[in-house]
Every structure is written in C-alpha cells, then in structure tokens.
Design a protein around this motif. Structure first.
Motif, short mmCIF file in Angstrom:
data_model
loop_
_atom_site.label_atom_id
_atom_site.label_comp_id
_atom_site.label_asym_id
_atom_site.label_seq_id
_atom_site.Cartn_x
_atom_site.Cartn_y
_atom_site.Cartn_z
N PRO A 1 -9.06 -6.66 -1.73
CA PRO A 1 -9.50 -5.34 -2.22
C PRO A 1 -8.63 -4.81 -3.35
CG PRO A 1 -9.58 -5.40 0.17
CD PRO A 1 -8.86 -6.65 -0.26
N HIS B 1 -7.00 -12.49 2.13
CA HIS B 1 -8.03 -11.59 2.66
C HIS B 1 -7.58 -10.13 2.57
CE1 HIS B 1 -10.79 -9.71 5.56
NE2 HIS B 1 -11.59 -10.73 5.30
N THR C 1 -16.72 -12.70 -9.83
CA THR C 1 -15.88 -11.50 -9.76
C THR C 1 -14.79 -11.57 -10.82
OG1 THR C 1 -14.17 -12.34 -8.24
CG2 THR C 1 -16.25 -11.59 -7.26
N SER D 1 -9.22 -6.83 -6.57
CA SER D 1 -10.53 -6.56 -7.17
C SER D 1 -10.54 -5.28 -8.01
CB SER D 1 -11.60 -6.47 -6.08
OG SER D 1 -11.37 -5.35 -5.23
N GLN D 2 -9.49 -4.47 -7.88
CA GLN D 2 -9.40 -3.24 -8.68
C GLN D 2 -8.98 -3.52 -10.12
OE1 GLN D 2 -10.40 -0.20 -7.38
NE2 GLN D 2 -11.00 -1.58 -5.70
N LYS E 1 0.82 -1.22 0.00
CA LYS E 1 0.00 0.00 0.00
C LYS E 1 0.86 1.27 0.00
CE LYS E 1 -4.07 -1.92 2.33
NZ LYS E 1 -4.91 -1.88 3.56
#
Length: 262
Positions: free
Chosen positions: A128, A124, A177, A131-132, A79
């Motif tokens: 996120p 987990h 997804t 998924s981008q 990140k």
C-alpha cells in the motif's frame, strides 16, 4: 542535512554484505534509507557514515527478522514515522549447510522464516505504501542456487527457488501498476554468508569465482531501476544456470554434491 525529496529505500540485512553495498549505492544516488538488520552497533556506524558522506537521512531499526511479528514491527515503525517508501530491498537471508538429517531443525525453520516468509510479509504489508509513489520498486535477492537442487544446502536452495518463483508471479500481477519487481540472483559473493553457513568449501571456491559486494550491488541497483525481471550477475554464473536447464538433473545434483560435500 539537505532536504531530500526522493522516497526512502528500505533495505533488510543492511548492516553487511550485499545489503550494505546496496545502501551505499543508493545513497550515492541521493536516496534516503531505512536500514534494518540485527546488529544495532553496525547499523549505527553505517547510518552515521552514510549521512556524513552523502547528506541523506538513514534511520535504522535493529531487529531479528526471523522472529514472529518482526515484519509487522518494521511496518509499524515505517508508519509511525511517516517514512515515504519508494523502494523495498528484500536482502536479508542466510544458509544452513550440512546433511539435512543431521542439521538443526530450529536452524532450518529459522532460515525458511527469514528467506521466504519475511519477503512475503514485507512485500504484502508495504505494497500500500509503495503504491502511493509514481514509481516504486521491489528488489528481491535470490541466488543461483534457486535454479537447482543443492545437496547439503537442500533447504537453502529451496528457499531461493521460492524467492525466484514468488518474484516472477508478483511481477506479473503488478505489471499494470507503478511497482516494478526484480529478482537478482548472484552466485558466490565475498560476504560472511559462507562463514555463517559453516561452509568452508564455499570459501575455497569463492576465492576463484567470487564477486565483490560493491560490484554486485551496482548491478543489482541498475537492474532494479531498469525494471529488469530477472538478472544473474557474472558470465560464469549465467553459464552455470544455463547448464542447469539443458543438462540432466541427476548430473547437476551429483556435481553440486561434490562441490558442497560434507
């Protein structure tokens, strides 16, 4: 270094064995890599070589994934540097061989942490980010040991059974997804696994039946990009897994005990 628009592939256990070979295979296909393992020097050497040969970005993080909060530290590293993740390869793992009652509990618990918990944690925490992407992949490395109980590798085989079951369920949950989930279960491979496990018997068996890390990596990457659910490489391994399904469990376990006997 040329600009690379493909997302990064994060590989755990990237410094050697199957993880290292997967790194080269993905680099050949133009993917930048995030290399995670314990050995800083081995990671640096690998990173430098990959960048020189393939012109990709290959930052690395030296960390012992078996310690608490290691997965969170990996995620924070991703990140903070704004690395776009498109592939997660959960490869890191090891085995502990010997009679369970005589084996170190610390070693067994450490193996469980690395072989199971880290896969759950990283999957987990990084979902996120994955998924981008328009298309993303999770590749979990299990083992043919996942398909049977293996005396003297009791906890190891159980951890790999967990990886297989978890991957199947996660794949189903993410079916609608952009994230494809694949479980890849090799048999004996010419890596340092047997030496770390203290299993000389496996070294001897591998001389006859082992596969090379590079060929295994090619098959794993192909399976991942083909969106396969579950792949066992090698005809002998496929036959052995099929036998586990049709033969009595007691016979299979007795046979395994003879191969991996103390």
């Amino acid at each position: 270094m040329s600009e690379n628009k493909k997302p990064y592939a994060l590989i755990t256990g990237a410094s050697k064995g199957i993880g290292k070979s997967i790194a080269y295979e993905l680099a050949k296909q133009g993917y930048s890599l995030l290399l995670v393992a314990r050995s800083e020097q081995e990671l640096k050497t690998l990173s430098d070589d990959l960048q020189l040969k393939y012109g990709i970005s290959a930052p690395f993080l030296s960390i012992d994934l078996s310690i608490n909060d290691a997965s969170l530290k990996v995620t924070n590293w991703v990140k903070m540097n704004n690395y776009p993740i498109g592939i997660l390869v959960n490869n890191a793992g090891y085995g502990v061989w010997g009679d369970f009652s005589k084996s170190s509990l610390t070693d067994q618990l450490g193996m469980m942490q690395l072989n199971m918990n880290v896969i759950v944690e990283l999957s987990h925490l990084l979902l996120p980010a994955l998924s981008q992407q328009k298309q993303a992949y999770i590749l979990n490395i299990s083992s043919t040991a996942a398909y049977q109980a293996v005396p003297t590798l009791a906890v190891y085989s159980a951890t790999k059974a967990f990886v297989l079951s978890f991957t199947r369920a996660l794949r189903f949950e993410l079916a609608k997804t952009s994230i494809s989930v694949t479980c890849f279960s090799p048999g004996p491979v010419n890596t340092g696994f047997a030496s770390r496990a203290g299993l000389e018997a496996l070294n001897k068996m591998a001389e006859k039946f082992n596969m090379q890390p590079d060929e295994v990596a090619k098959m794993a990457v192909k399976a991942m990009f083909s969106k396969k659910s579950e792949v066992i490489p090698g005809f002998t391994n496929i036959i052995s897994v099929y036998a586990n399904r049709i033969l009595p469990k007691a016979f299979i376990e007795k046979t395994a005990a003879g191969i991996y006997k103390v």
